[in-house]
Design a protein around this motif. Sequence first.
Motif, PDB file in Angstrom:
ATOM      1  N   ALA A 112     -57.918  27.621  -4.892  1.00 58.80           N
ATOM      2  CA  ALA A 112     -58.045  26.373  -5.660  1.00 58.80           C
ATOM      3  C   ALA A 112     -58.453  26.660  -7.099  1.00 58.80           C
ATOM      4  CB  ALA A 112     -59.049  25.443  -4.980  1.00 58.80           C
ATOM      5  N   VAL A 113     -59.267  27.702  -7.298  1.00 66.23           N
ATOM      6  CA  VAL A 113     -59.650  28.087  -8.658  1.00 66.23           C
ATOM      7  C   VAL A 113     -58.415  28.575  -9.412  1.00 66.23           C
ATOM      8  CG1 VAL A 113     -61.038  29.674 -10.051  1.00 66.23           C
ATOM      9  CG2 VAL A 113     -62.008  28.668  -7.970  1.00 66.23           C
ATOM     10  N   GLU A 114     -57.603  29.408  -8.759  1.00 68.31           N
ATOM     11  CA  GLU A 114     -56.384  29.912  -9.402  1.00 68.31           C
ATOM     12  C   GLU A 114     -55.402  28.784  -9.707  1.00 68.31           C
ATOM     13  OE1 GLU A 114     -54.572  33.058  -7.226  1.00 68.31           O
ATOM     14  OE2 GLU A 114     -56.420  34.236  -7.056  1.00 68.31           O
ATOM     15  N   ASP A 115     -55.370  27.767  -8.860  1.00 67.06           N
ATOM     16  CA  ASP A 115     -54.459  26.644  -9.061  1.00 67.06           C
ATOM     17  C   ASP A 115     -54.995  25.601 -10.045  1.00 67.06           C
ATOM     18  OD1 ASP A 115     -52.794  27.847  -7.238  1.00 67.06           O
ATOM     19  OD2 ASP A 115     -53.423  26.597  -5.543  1.00 67.06           O
ATOM     20  N   GLY A 116     -56.185  25.817 -10.558  1.00 67.17           N
ATOM     21  CA  GLY A 116     -56.772  24.880 -11.514  1.00 67.17           C
ATOM     22  C   GLY A 116     -57.377  23.654 -10.881  1.00 67.17           C
ATOM     23  N   LEU A 117     -57.565  23.664  -9.562  1.00 66.09           N
ATOM     24  CA  LEU A 117     -58.149  22.512  -8.867  1.00 66.09           C
ATOM     25  C   LEU A 117     -59.675  22.563  -8.862  1.00 66.09           C
ATOM     26  CD1 LEU A 117     -55.692  22.376  -5.822  1.00 66.09           C
ATOM     27  CD2 LEU A 117     -55.613  21.042  -7.950  1.00 66.09           C
ATOM     28  N   ILE A 118     -60.223  23.724  -9.100  1.00 66.34           N
ATOM     29  CA  ILE A 118     -61.665  23.908  -9.268  1.00 66.34           C
ATOM     30  C   ILE A 118     -61.877  24.597 -10.610  1.00 66.34           C
ATOM     31  CG2 ILE A 118     -63.710  25.145  -8.433  1.00 66.34           C
ATOM     32  CD1 ILE A 118     -62.695  24.833  -5.606  1.00 66.34           C
TER      33      ILE A 118
ATOM     34  N   GLU B 114     -72.462  26.767  -0.686  1.00 67.62           N
ATOM     35  CA  GLU B 114     -71.148  26.131  -0.860  1.00 67.62           C
ATOM     36  C   GLU B 114     -71.223  24.613  -0.722  1.00 67.62           C
ATOM     37  OE1 GLU B 114     -69.691  26.422   3.789  1.00 67.62           O
ATOM     38  OE2 GLU B 114     -68.889  27.879   2.368  1.00 67.62           O
ATOM     39  N   ALA B 115     -72.154  24.120   0.080  1.00 70.32           N
ATOM     40  CA  ALA B 115     -72.252  22.682   0.325  1.00 70.32           C
ATOM     41  C   ALA B 115     -72.721  21.913  -0.905  1.00 70.32           C
ATOM     42  CB  ALA B 115     -73.208  22.409   1.488  1.00 70.32           C
ATOM     43  N   TYR B 116     -73.351  22.592  -1.850  1.00 68.06           N
ATOM     44  CA  TYR B 116     -73.900  21.924  -3.024  1.00 68.06           C
ATOM     45  C   TYR B 116     -72.953  21.955  -4.216  1.00 68.06           C
ATOM     46  CZ  TYR B 116     -77.752  22.808   0.109  1.00 68.06           C
ATOM     47  OH  TYR B 116     -78.531  22.890   1.239  1.00 68.06           O
ATOM     48  N   PHE B 117     -71.752  22.490  -4.002  1.00 67.83           N
ATOM     49  CA  PHE B 117     -70.675  22.400  -4.991  1.00 67.83           C
ATOM     50  C   PHE B 117     -69.637  21.435  -4.407  1.00 67.83           C
ATOM     51  CE2 PHE B 117     -72.902  25.936  -6.581  1.00 67.83           C
ATOM     52  CZ  PHE B 117     -72.498  26.170  -7.892  1.00 67.83           C
ATOM     53  N   VAL B 118     -69.696  20.189  -4.851  1.00 68.15           N
ATOM     54  CA  VAL B 118     -68.928  19.124  -4.199  1.00 68.15           C
ATOM     55  C   VAL B 118     -67.419  19.377  -4.251  1.00 68.15           C
ATOM     56  CG1 VAL B 118     -70.688  17.361  -4.562  1.00 68.15           C
ATOM     57  CG2 VAL B 118     -68.976  17.763  -6.338  1.00 68.15           C
ATOM     58  N   GLU B 119     -66.925  20.069  -5.289  1.00 66.21           N
ATOM     59  CA  GLU B 119     -65.499  20.303  -5.407  1.00 66.21           C
ATOM     60  C   GLU B 119     -64.995  21.334  -4.399  1.00 66.21           C
ATOM     61  OE1 GLU B 119     -67.272  22.502  -9.033  1.00 66.21           O
ATOM     62  OE2 GLU B 119     -67.967  21.195  -7.399  1.00 66.21           O
ATOM     63  N   PHE B 120     -65.897  22.103  -3.779  1.00 63.67           N
ATOM     64  CA  PHE B 120     -65.499  23.079  -2.771  1.00 63.67           C
ATOM     65  C   PHE B 120     -65.160  22.423  -1.434  1.00 63.67           C
ATOM     66  CE2 PHE B 120     -67.812  27.146  -4.445  1.00 63.67           C
ATOM     67  CZ  PHE B 120     -67.281  26.925  -5.709  1.00 63.67           C
ATOM     68  N   ARG B 121     -65.775  21.293  -1.181  1.00 56.67           N
ATOM     69  CA  ARG B 121     -65.758  20.715   0.169  1.00 56.67           C
ATOM     70  C   ARG B 121     -64.358  20.486   0.744  1.00 56.67           C
ATOM     71  NH1 ARG B 121     -70.663  16.372  -1.030  1.00 56.67           N
ATOM     72  NH2 ARG B 121     -72.274  17.965  -1.429  1.00 56.67           N
ATOM     73  N   PRO B 122     -63.385  19.983  -0.026  1.00 51.97           N
ATOM     74  CA  PRO B 122     -62.055  19.763   0.574  1.00 51.97           C
ATOM     75  C   PRO B 122     -61.352  21.059   0.974  1.00 51.97           C
ATOM     76  CG  PRO B 122     -62.311  18.502  -1.461  1.00 51.97           C
ATOM     77  CD  PRO B 122     -63.431  19.482  -1.413  1.00 51.97           C
ATOM     78  N   PHE B 123     -61.743  22.187   0.390  1.00 53.07           N
ATOM     79  CA  PHE B 123     -61.023  23.436   0.607  1.00 53.07           C
ATOM     80  C   PHE B 123     -61.683  24.351   1.637  1.00 53.07           C
ATOM     81  CE2 PHE B 123     -60.390  21.989  -3.781  1.00 53.07           C
ATOM     82  CZ  PHE B 123     -59.009  21.775  -3.768  1.00 53.07           C
ATOM     83  N   ILE B 124     -62.981  24.203   1.846  1.00 52.83           N
ATOM     84  CA  ILE B 124     -63.711  25.094   2.749  1.00 52.83           C
ATOM     85  C   ILE B 124     -63.083  25.162   4.155  1.00 52.83           C
ATOM     86  CG2 ILE B 124     -65.914  25.386   3.962  1.00 52.83           C
ATOM     87  CD1 ILE B 124     -67.297  24.439   1.367  1.00 52.83           C
ATOM     88  N   PRO B 125     -62.673  24.040   4.757  1.00 51.29           N
ATOM     89  CA  PRO B 125     -62.106  24.126   6.113  1.00 51.29           C
ATOM     90  C   PRO B 125     -60.817  24.937   6.196  1.00 51.29           C
ATOM     91  CG  PRO B 125     -62.742  21.869   5.592  1.00 51.29           C
ATOM     92  CD  PRO B 125     -62.803  22.640   4.311  1.00 51.29           C
ATOM     93  N   HIS B 126     -60.168  25.192   5.061  1.00 46.73           N
ATOM     94  CA  HIS B 126     -58.882  25.887   5.067  1.00 46.73           C
ATOM     95  C   HIS B 126     -59.011  27.382   4.781  1.00 46.73           C
ATOM     96  CE1 HIS B 126     -56.997  21.971   5.318  1.00 46.73           C
ATOM     97  NE2 HIS B 126     -57.717  21.578   4.271  1.00 46.73           N
ATOM     98  N   CYS B 127     -60.250  27.866   4.645  1.00 46.59           N
ATOM     99  CA  CYS B 127     -60.439  29.304   4.441  1.00 46.59           C
ATOM    100  C   CYS B 127     -60.060  30.060   5.722  1.00 46.59           C
ATOM    101  CB  CYS B 127     -61.894  29.613   4.074  1.00 46.59           C
ATOM    102  SG  CYS B 127     -62.350  29.091   2.405  1.00 46.59           S
ATOM    103  N   ARG B 128     -59.552  31.249   5.539  1.00 43.17           N
ATOM    104  CA  ARG B 128     -59.083  32.052   6.682  1.00 43.17           C
ATOM    105  C   ARG B 128     -60.229  32.393   7.635  1.00 43.17           C
ATOM    106  NH1 ARG B 128     -56.263  38.055   6.113  1.00 43.17           N
ATOM    107  NH2 ARG B 128     -56.016  38.475   8.368  1.00 43.17           N
ATOM    108  N   PHE B 129     -61.406  32.700   7.074  1.00 47.32           N
ATOM    109  CA  PHE B 129     -62.546  33.090   7.896  1.00 47.32           C
ATOM    110  C   PHE B 129     -63.584  31.968   7.908  1.00 47.32           C
ATOM    111  CE2 PHE B 129     -60.843  37.012   5.973  1.00 47.32           C
ATOM    112  CZ  PHE B 129     -60.436  37.667   7.141  1.00 47.32           C
TER     113      PHE B 129
END
Length: 397
Positions: free
Chosen positions: A375-381, A344-359
Amino acid sequence: MSGGGKKGKGGRKVRVEFRRNRGKRTRRNDLTRDVGRDGDLDRFAQGERVSGKGELSRRRTVVVAEGDDGTPLRDIDTDGLTLGLVVSAVGLHAFVEPFVEDADGRVVPTTGETYECTVRRVLRTLARDGRNAVVTGDHVLVRVTAPAQGDDPPQAVIERVEPRRGVISRLHHNREHVIAANVDQAAIVTAAADPPLKPGLIDRFVASCERNRVRPLIVINKVDLVPRDRRGGLAEIALRYHRLGYPVVPASVPDGRGVDRLRRLLAGRVTVFSGQSGVGKSSLLNAVHDGLGLKTSEVSGVTGKGTHTTRRAVAMPLPPDARVIDTPGIRQFDLWGEDAGELEAYFVEFRPFIPHCRFPDCTHTHETGCAVKQAVEDGLIAKPRYESYVRMFEGDD
């Protein structure tokens, strides 16, 4: 150079295995067959010794020091050794150019000579997880063994490989295949057509770059082969990576499109050119600097795949202040030594959202409450990027 002028202090001893390549082979007699033939067991019992030493069981103690990156280095006396850059390597043989580093840490050739080198077998043994002990781009310490004679270059032995930075590597037959070392950026060359563009392959290269702190530079070559009515899809792919902060260069050698921009992006850096066979890496480099004179070939009309014009990775100066490494084409690129949980760390667009995951240990594949999936469903990724992540996470080609 991190080796200093004398033998390093604080070295530790390690035991390494060596494959026997000298002397007689261990005798292999079928005693049961021979005894059955003449019944003389005593003669065979007296004449043969049972030994636990087979062809692969020879071991040796090697004194090593730890490099800046934690890799083991041969702890040797560096007096009389020369610092060199590996410009080409195959197996236990390499060509090396002596150099010094300038104030900015850039390679400056010194003598203008190229040494023909062999590699100490102990170096191959120390590189336990690697396919190659010495690779193009390595900084090495060599001991000159014979001066140049006629047309024959000076002969030398590589005594140590200095710690690497900026490595591009892949998984190959369950071992690490280092494509090039000590690079600043990787030009990920793909073709708009002939062979077809593969965004998934780009994503794997980009992830490798992110893992090794190498700047990705995405080059989409042969854009002249795409009809105007299909260029919208190509522009969408280019925009996808541009939004992530990666330079994207649409290029065409026949009409010179993108060549000047590519030349500017290469200036002052060491760049490895990687990608599929037939995408035009060598042609692009020839267009950037016609003095390189690299061989080129066409894509097969039968298979639609490129042929390996470049047989080995070769480092070349790119005037006035750059260096490039041209590499053989590849058809598959799997990340080496990658823990799925770190991907996950090597996909830069994931980084803002990872801390907000439930688990906290969310894999972003099947969990509920996953901020990345939302974020994928919202078109942000971008969905194609997320799909690449899932394939890589699950180990799919």
